[in-house]
Write a protein that holds these residues in place. Structure first.
Motif, mmCIF file in Angstrom:
data_model
loop_
_atom_site.group_PDB
_atom_site.id
_atom_site.type_symbol
_atom_site.label_atom_id
_atom_site.label_comp_id
_atom_site.label_asym_id
_atom_site.label_seq_id
_atom_site.Cartn_x
_atom_site.Cartn_y
_atom_site.Cartn_z
ATOM 1 N N PRO A 714 21.782 134.978 -70.122
ATOM 2 C CA PRO A 714 21.665 133.577 -70.569
ATOM 3 C C PRO A 714 21.607 133.403 -72.083
ATOM 4 C CG PRO A 714 20.107 134.069 -68.815
ATOM 5 C CD PRO A 714 20.635 135.388 -69.301
ATOM 6 N N LEU A 715 21.326 134.488 -72.827
ATOM 7 C CA LEU A 715 21.235 134.400 -74.280
ATOM 8 C C LEU A 715 21.635 135.751 -74.848
ATOM 9 C CD1 LEU A 715 20.124 132.375 -76.570
ATOM 10 C CD2 LEU A 715 18.082 133.808 -76.534
ATOM 11 N N THR A 716 22.652 135.743 -75.704
ATOM 12 C CA THR A 716 23.081 137.026 -76.259
ATOM 13 C C THR A 716 22.092 137.504 -77.318
ATOM 14 O OG1 THR A 716 24.391 136.077 -78.065
ATOM 15 C CG2 THR A 716 25.483 136.309 -75.912
ATOM 16 N N VAL A 717 22.150 138.805 -77.573
ATOM 17 C CA VAL A 717 21.250 139.370 -78.582
ATOM 18 C C VAL A 717 21.504 138.742 -79.942
ATOM 19 C CG1 VAL A 717 20.573 141.491 -79.764
ATOM 20 C CG2 VAL A 717 21.028 141.534 -77.306
ATOM 21 N N MET A 718 22.762 138.458 -80.277
ATOM 22 C CA MET A 718 23.087 137.841 -81.559
ATOM 23 C C MET A 718 22.476 136.441 -81.672
ATOM 24 S SD MET A 718 24.952 140.019 -83.276
ATOM 25 C CE MET A 718 26.065 139.206 -84.409
ATOM 26 N N GLN A 719 22.548 135.689 -80.566
ATOM 27 C CA GLN A 719 21.943 134.356 -80.574
ATOM 28 C C GLN A 719 20.419 134.442 -80.662
ATOM 29 O OE1 GLN A 719 23.537 132.862 -76.933
ATOM 30 N NE2 GLN A 719 25.546 132.349 -77.818
ATOM 31 N N LEU A 720 19.858 135.444 -80.031
ATOM 32 C CA LEU A 720 18.413 135.658 -80.096
ATOM 33 C C LEU A 720 17.987 135.947 -81.539
ATOM 34 C CD1 LEU A 720 15.671 136.053 -78.762
ATOM 35 C CD2 LEU A 720 16.335 138.384 -78.185
ATOM 36 N N LEU A 721 18.771 136.765 -82.220
ATOM 37 C CA LEU A 721 18.465 137.069 -83.615
ATOM 38 C C LEU A 721 18.567 135.815 -84.482
ATOM 39 C CD1 LEU A 721 20.360 140.462 -84.014
ATOM 40 C CD2 LEU A 721 17.890 140.126 -84.025
ATOM 41 N N ALA A 722 19.580 134.997 -84.234
ATOM 42 C CA ALA A 722 19.736 133.753 -85.000
ATOM 43 C C ALA A 722 18.546 132.829 -84.764
ATOM 44 C CB ALA A 722 21.035 133.052 -84.599
ATOM 45 N N PHE A 723 18.061 132.774 -83.535
ATOM 46 C CA PHE A 723 16.902 131.948 -83.220
ATOM 47 C C PHE A 723 15.658 132.466 -83.946
ATOM 48 C CE2 PHE A 723 13.130 131.285 -80.555
ATOM 49 C CZ PHE A 723 13.096 129.897 -80.502
ATOM 50 N N ASP A 724 15.445 133.773 -83.887
ATOM 51 C CA ASP A 724 14.251 134.370 -84.495
ATOM 52 C C ASP A 724 14.205 134.163 -86.003
ATOM 53 O OD1 ASP A 724 12.456 135.315 -82.717
ATOM 54 O OD2 ASP A 724 13.372 137.284 -82.474
ATOM 55 N N VAL A 725 15.313 134.448 -86.657
ATOM 56 C CA VAL A 725 15.318 134.446 -88.118
ATOM 57 C C VAL A 725 15.525 133.049 -88.683
ATOM 58 C CG1 VAL A 725 16.459 135.348 -90.185
ATOM 59 C CG2 VAL A 725 16.142 136.808 -88.182
ATOM 60 N N GLY A 726 16.441 132.297 -88.100
ATOM 61 C CA GLY A 726 16.850 131.052 -88.728
ATOM 62 C C GLY A 726 15.942 129.876 -88.487
ATOM 63 N N THR A 727 15.369 129.771 -87.284
ATOM 64 C CA THR A 727 14.724 128.517 -86.921
ATOM 65 C C THR A 727 13.211 128.583 -86.840
ATOM 66 O OG1 THR A 727 14.900 129.000 -84.546
ATOM 67 C CG2 THR A 727 16.779 127.903 -85.588
ATOM 68 N N GLU A 728 12.618 129.758 -86.956
ATOM 69 C CA GLU A 728 11.190 129.898 -86.692
ATOM 70 C C GLU A 728 10.314 129.815 -87.933
ATOM 71 O OE1 GLU A 728 9.274 133.863 -85.489
ATOM 72 O OE2 GLU A 728 9.407 132.781 -83.592
ATOM 73 N N THR A 729 10.792 130.294 -89.078
ATOM 74 C CA THR A 729 9.924 130.564 -90.209
ATOM 75 C C THR A 729 9.400 129.316 -90.896
ATOM 76 O OG1 THR A 729 11.117 132.624 -90.562
ATOM 77 C CG2 THR A 729 9.748 131.835 -92.367
ATOM 78 N N LEU A 730 10.278 128.354 -91.191
ATOM 79 C CA LEU A 730 9.825 127.183 -91.951
ATOM 80 C C LEU A 730 8.760 126.362 -91.214
ATOM 81 C CD1 LEU A 730 12.929 125.779 -93.850
ATOM 82 C CD2 LEU A 730 10.921 126.936 -94.749
ATOM 83 N N PRO A 731 8.923 126.068 -89.916
ATOM 84 C CA PRO A 731 7.830 125.373 -89.224
ATOM 85 C C PRO A 731 6.523 126.169 -89.234
ATOM 86 C CG PRO A 731 9.851 125.188 -87.961
ATOM 87 C CD PRO A 731 10.124 126.164 -89.061
#
Length: 926
Positions: A714-731
């Motif tokens: 349901p979620l590729t490793v590349m998409q998982l990495l994009a989620f972890d790095v790109g969208t989590e830190t600022l909030p």
């Protein structure tokens, strides 16, 4: 710091040569330098600072970011992916490691600079003679040839030769010896090591007693301390308890992740029938999904932000770890004068044998008893009161000079120093000070002032109303004692003033000989009003479960009156004098401190502070202790939070303390504790926020594995990495700036042993918020697949009819996780209170973080280059509309959970507690 000019200017100077030769070599004089000459020398010699050696280099700091446990976990995932030929995934993980390392490196450097920047709030000061007047300057501006004015409590900022006077000096910084040594201008040592020369003082040492003037012969890296600093090769930063806890958790996460990945590879191959490649993909995803990449740098940044905010409030915290300690403080031991009060002393009444007098009134100024009192107040004094210069000295002594001047007494410093023969400094144990002074005929007289109970026993006579001397009878002593108590009960500070005529022309050799057979001149009552803001600060402390104990050198009734005025005591407190405390056993003191009694420790010595701090810490309390004097430094070091006064405190006390109050205000301590609690709360909030994403990140992999590959990943490793790095830190960073929750200062202090990561937090993150977000993400995935005509087991790989639908479905999982992440961010903003009570839109930084998160998700979903790199596909408006309720569902579920918790806690508090059989209230100890 600016480096000192490397060249040694001029010929090498021998500081032990005859003083006339030294003055010649330094081109200086006993009258000091002019400002213009000092500025020229500063340009030539450089600033009086130590060059930092052995500091960790940026290369070493950056290398650390690649070797911490969470980074090692990602390296393992990259190696695993590369070993089986999944090169794009391996490269992507390495890129993630690089991005995380750069971010963490930037945050650690920011935190380090935040602490270093605090030096600007508390520059070391020095008093020098410039243009013929004593001037207070920053110590960095001291140059060779300057004349230093050294007093008790000063930190000596340069190597210097004494010109006059004698002082006790703590040389432990240089020699390691803890006992102070005597240094005098009269001593001349030739052919001995510089550190043993009795006429020299050195940078970095401290004056513990006495006054002197000295001419500077070395500054900066040319001092003895500078030479020691030049030998230093390495400086390590201590890891705070919080960082230690988090690092242990990181290792635990890494260990669990590796074990899970190792266990699931055979499980996926044998149990689920996955191919080796798919099993490794699964293991890599499991490793990546368990890594909270932003955890360590965000914690470091939150602590640094807390330190800077405290500095803006007037509390300079000298290390990051103190922020977390502040949040658990449950006892504050505070001074009275200057901390609870304004430290603006004013003499309101002078009581003599002729009655009570107001020094500001004109009547009674011709009274001979008042004239003798005024003369004693001006002579037995070290403060300086001049029209052309700012007043310098202890507020009590300044108030005495003002009163003496109002009574017509000359208070000039030059005349006082010309006639002074001997000075016995104020002793915090004896509670008194005395001087031996000559009059214009050469006749010697002892002047003394101090606490009435310390000075009256030394008096055998009193200056009578008729100008004669009369014996101090027991009846009169009782009257004086009653008067002292009556004034003290009004909150006035009391001092006694006495004198003695000496028959000879030789000053007494010791204190005991001087301070005997004194004649009482009068009693001085001084007013020091409580600070207006302290009462509210005390109320907040009581509401927060923080006990406030007053430890003062003042009279017990005075301290109790002030404590009552500002709400520290709400009944009749138990007043324990220094003598009573000395007679107490350790068991008695422990019992007294353990009880519910309101306590005031009066006429206390610095040793008493240390003993009280030890007893409280032994009982498990987290103690904040205030202090300002040299002798307070042991107690400041022993307390969990040593709090020194920035204005009235000595250099030694400020160095020993963990926190320095720029404004000397008790209310600032309360504000610092509140800020410490808020920072600690916010750390927990973003830890909960980061951990809540583990479940939705791991769930797609579990669905894939447990279905045996019948459900596509349901979620590729590349998409998982994009989620972890790109969208989590600022909030997460925005949650670190969250405002204090309502009721923050109505909670009891947390226990010292309480971990920052607790089981209820993990349950909330993993099994509540995480499960809801995972269900929503998987619902979106299956919604898109089924809408596209997929059935269980249908192929979805490249070239199949369902491949585009599959890409849309994985993109839907990705965006569903982002939408759930937004709801998690709002839910994590509060642990108990409703979001409405703190303001839904009050954290603007979080709103900007979410806006950036959505914009980045849009780039990942709709930009063709990102689609080909990450395997995403454009979502239709209907798909986006399907995810619109996700944030509200996650936040709403947690809002309901918090409402139920508040309701349960309200019922628990409302339930009457029946007294236990035979239980009686504890008696107050007196």
């Amino acid at each position: 710091m600016t480096d000192l000019v490397e060249a040694e200017p001029g010929p090498r100077i021998d500081p032990t040569e005859r003083i006339e030769l030294l003055l010649r070599d330094l081109r200086g004089s006993r009258g000091g330098l002019t400002t213009r000459e000092a500025e020229r020398r500063r340009i030539h010699h450089g600033p009086n600072t130590l060059r930092r050696r052995g500091r960790r280099t940026w290369r070493r700091d950056l290398a650390r970011q690649f070797t911490h446990p969470l980074a090692l976990l990602l390296w393992a995932a990259a190696g695993l992916a590369g070993a089986v030929g999944i090169v794009p995934v391996a490269v992507a993980i390495v890129v993630v490691i690089m991005i995380n390392a750069a971010f963490a490196f930037a945050q650690e450097r920011h935190a380090e600079q935040a602490v270093e920047a605090l030096a600007a709030y508390l520059p070391m000061r020095a008093r020098v003679v410039r243009d013929g007047a004593i001037t207070d300057i920053e110590a960095t501006g001291v140059v060779p040839g300057d004349v230093l004015v050294i007093a008790e409590g000063d930190r000596i900022c340069a190597d210097a030769r004494l010109l006059d006077g004698g002082i006790e000096v703590d040389l432990s910084e240089l020699t390691g010896e803890s006992m102070p040594v005597y240094r005098s201008a009269d001593a001349v040592d030739v052919g001995v090591p510089l550190a043993q020369a009795r006429e020299l003082v050195f940078s970095g040492t401290s004056c513990t007693e006495g006054e002197a003037r000295a001419i500077v012969f070395a500054t900066g890296m040319h001092t003895e301390l500078g030479r020691i600093a030049a030998l230093s090769e390495r400086v390590e930063r201590d890891e705070s308890p919080l960082e230690h806890q988090v690092r242990r958790v990181a290792w635990l996460i890494a260990l669990i992740s590796v074990l899970l990945a190792a266990a699931f590879i055979p499980l996926a191959m044998l149990g689920a029938g996955l191919s080796p490649i798919n099993s490794v993909v699964f293991a890599v995803g499991l490793l990546v999904g368990n890594v909270p990449e932003g955890l360590l740098p965000v914690i470091t940044l939150a602590l640094a932000i807390g330190v800077r905010e405290l500095a803006r409030r007037g509390a300079v915290v000298k290390r990051l770890s103190a922020v977390e300690t502040l949040g658990s403080t449950d006892v504050i031991c505070t001074d009275k004068t200057g901390t609870l009060t304004e430290n603006r002393m004013r003499v309101v009444t002078i009581d003599t044998a002729t009655g009570a007098h107001d020094p500001g009134a004109t009547a009674g100024k011709d009274d001979p008893t008042l004239a003798r009192v005024a003369a004693a107040m001006a002579a037995c004094n070290n403060a300086r009161l001049a029209d052309a210069e700012p007043a310098v000295g202890d507020p009590t002594e300044l108030a005495l000079l003002v009163a003496a001047s109002a009574l017509g007494q000359h208070v000039g410093t030059d005349e006082r120093e010309r006639f002074r023969q001997r000075l016995f400094h104020f002793d915090p144990v004896r509670k008194r000070m005395s001087t031996v002074d000559a009059d214009r005929t050469g006749r010697l007289r002892v002047h003394a002032k101090g606490a009435p109970e310390a000075l009256l026993p030394l008096c055998t006579a009193e200056f009578g109303s008729d100008g004669g001397i009369r014996p101090l009878s027991p009846h009169r002593r009782a009257q004086v004692a009653e008067l002292v108590d009556a004034r003290a009960e009004q909150g006035l500070r009391m001092l006694a003033v006495a004198e003695r005529d000496l028959t000879g022309r030789t000053a007494p050799g010791n204190r005991e000989e001087a301070e005997r057979d004194l004649m009482l001149l009068g009693l001085i009552a001084m007013e020091d009003p409580p600070r207006a803001e302290v009462a509210e600060a005390v109320r907040l402390c009581h509401g927060a479960g923080i006990r406030v104990i007053v430890i003062t050198g003042d009279h017990g009734l005075t301290a109790a009156a002030v404590a009552g005025q500002i709400g520290i005591t709400r009944g009749t407190p138990v007043v324990v004098t220094g003598a009573e405390l000395d007679r107490m056993s350790e068991a008695d003191l422990d019992e007294l401190l353990a009880g519910p009694t309101e306590l005031v420790f009066a006429r206390s010595s610095p040793e008493a502070k240390l003993r009280i701090a030890d007893a409280l810490r032994a009982a498990g309390h987290v103690v904040a202790m205030t202090g300002d004097g040299v002798n307070d430094s042991p107690a400041l070091r022993r307390a969990d939070i040593g709090v020194a006064m920035g204005r009235s405190g000595t250099d030694v006390a400020r160095e020993a303390a963990t926190m320095v109050l720029v404004d000397d205000n008790f209310a600032t301590i309360t504000a610092a504790i509140q800020a410490g609690r808020r920072v600690y709360d916010n750390i927990r909030k973003f830890i909960c926020y980061i951990f809540a994403h583990t479940t939705p990140e791991v769930t797609p992999l579990l669905v894939f594995a447990l279905s045996g590959g019948a459900v596509p990943l349901p979620l590729t490793v590349m998409q998982l990495l994009a989620f972890d790095v790109g969208t989590e830190t600022l909030p997460a960073l925005a949650l670190g700036r969250e405002a204090a929750e309502p009721g923050l200062m109505r909670r009891p202090p947390r226990k010292r042993s309480e971990s920052v990561i607790r089981t209820p937090m993990l349950l909330r993150a993993w099994l509540f918020l995480g499960v809801i977000a995972a269900i929503l993400a998987m619902t979106g995935f299956f919604f898109v697949l089924i809408q596209g005509g997929w059935h269980l087991g249908d192929p979805t790989g490249p070239g199949t009819p369902l491949h585009h639908t599959y890409q849309q479905a994985t993109t839907m999982t990705f965006f569903g996780m982002v939408a759930g992440q937004i709801g998690t961010a709002f839910a994590a903003r509060t642990d108990r209170a409703s979001l409405r009570s703190i303001g839904v839109l009050s954290n603007r930084l979080l709103l900007w973080g979410i806006a950036f998160e959505l914009a980045l998700a849009g780039v990942i979903i709709y930009v063709p280059a990102m689609q080909s790199l990450l395997g995403t596909a454009a979502l239709t408006p209907a798909m986006l509309a399907f995810t619109l309720p996700y944030p509200f569902i996650v936040w709403g579920a947690d809002e309901l959970r918090r409402w139920l918790l508040r309701r349960h806690e309200g019922h628990t508090r409302a339930s009457p507690q029946r007294p236990r059989l035979g239980e009686r209230p504890r008696r107050r100890r007196r």
